[in-house]
Scaffold this motif. Structure first.
Motif, PDB file in Angstrom:
ATOM      1  N   TYR A   7       1.963   6.628  -6.867  1.00 34.20           N
ATOM      2  CA  TYR A   7       0.963   7.642  -7.216  1.00 34.20           C
ATOM      3  C   TYR A   7       1.561   9.041  -7.132  1.00 34.20           C
ATOM      4  CZ  TYR A   7      -3.060  10.692  -6.601  1.00 34.20           C
ATOM      5  OH  TYR A   7      -3.955  11.723  -6.701  1.00 34.20           O
TER       6      TYR A   7
ATOM      7  N   SER B 194       0.831  -1.208   0.000  1.00 27.88           N
ATOM      8  CA  SER B 194       0.000   0.000   0.000  1.00 27.88           C
ATOM      9  C   SER B 194       0.868   1.262   0.000  1.00 27.88           C
ATOM     10  CB  SER B 194      -0.939  -0.003   1.206  1.00 27.88           C
ATOM     11  OG  SER B 194      -0.191  -0.059   2.405  1.00 27.88           O
ATOM     12  N   ASN B 195       1.982   1.224   0.735  1.00 26.50           N
ATOM     13  CA  ASN B 195       2.900   2.371   0.737  1.00 26.50           C
ATOM     14  C   ASN B 195       3.555   2.547  -0.630  1.00 26.50           C
ATOM     15  OD1 ASN B 195       2.304   2.794   3.385  1.00 26.50           O
ATOM     16  ND2 ASN B 195       4.185   1.889   4.185  1.00 26.50           N
ATOM     17  N   LYS B 196       3.896   1.432  -1.257  1.00 25.48           N
ATOM     18  CA  LYS B 196       4.505   1.513  -2.588  1.00 25.48           C
ATOM     19  C   LYS B 196       3.533   2.122  -3.599  1.00 25.48           C
ATOM     20  CE  LYS B 196       7.773  -2.298  -2.444  1.00 25.48           C
ATOM     21  NZ  LYS B 196       8.189  -3.524  -3.112  1.00 25.48           N
ATOM     22  N   TYR B 197       2.271   1.716  -3.519  1.00 23.06           N
ATOM     23  CA  TYR B 197       1.279   2.278  -4.426  1.00 23.06           C
ATOM     24  C   TYR B 197       1.104   3.778  -4.205  1.00 23.06           C
ATOM     25  CZ  TYR B 197      -0.326  -2.150  -6.350  1.00 23.06           C
ATOM     26  OH  TYR B 197      -0.410  -3.332  -7.014  1.00 23.06           O
ATOM     27  N   TYR B 198       1.100   4.184  -2.958  1.00 21.59           N
ATOM     28  CA  TYR B 198       0.951   5.610  -2.656  1.00 21.59           C
ATOM     29  C   TYR B 198       2.143   6.405  -3.193  1.00 21.59           C
ATOM     30  CZ  TYR B 198       0.518   9.950  -0.095  1.00 21.59           C
ATOM     31  OH  TYR B 198       0.438  11.262   0.225  1.00 21.59           O
TER      32      TYR B 198
END
Length: 101
Positions: free
Chosen positions: A46, A39-43
């Motif tokens: 982004y 989830s941190n990587k996706y953020y």
């Protein structure tokens, strides 16, 4: 007139790249970290994608310093072939002169 616009846009793109280079580099390396949560990587990915597109290195194009022309620009002098020929024939570029046998 059009050449001045091209040169101004080119300067703007190069300044954006210099301004955002470090931020883009850090965000890119953080996304490669294997110890972070997905989830941190996706953020972070982004956030990286929200950076201005013109600040990317791929947007930088070789342009003639005098005319703003993009095609057939010599990397050594950053002049287009027309300007290079005129300047070298007049002797304004050191180390280059007109060839004669």
């Amino acid at each position: 007139m059009r050449e001045k616009q091209w040169i101004a846009i080119d300067k703007f793109k190069r300044n954006l790249f210099i301004k955002n280079e470090l931020k883009r580099f850090i965000l890119k390396n953080i996304t490669k970290n294997d110890f972070l949560l997905i989830s941190n990587k996706y953020y972070i990915n982004y956030k990286k994608n929200k950076l201005i597109r013109w600040s990317n290195i791929n947007q930088q194009v070789n342009k003639c310093v005098k005319t703003g022309r993009t095609w057939s620009v010599l990397k050594l002098t950053r002049y287009s072939r027309f300007v290079f020929r005129k300047e070298s024939n007049s002797g304004n570029i050191p180390g280059f002169r007109r060839a004669s046998w």
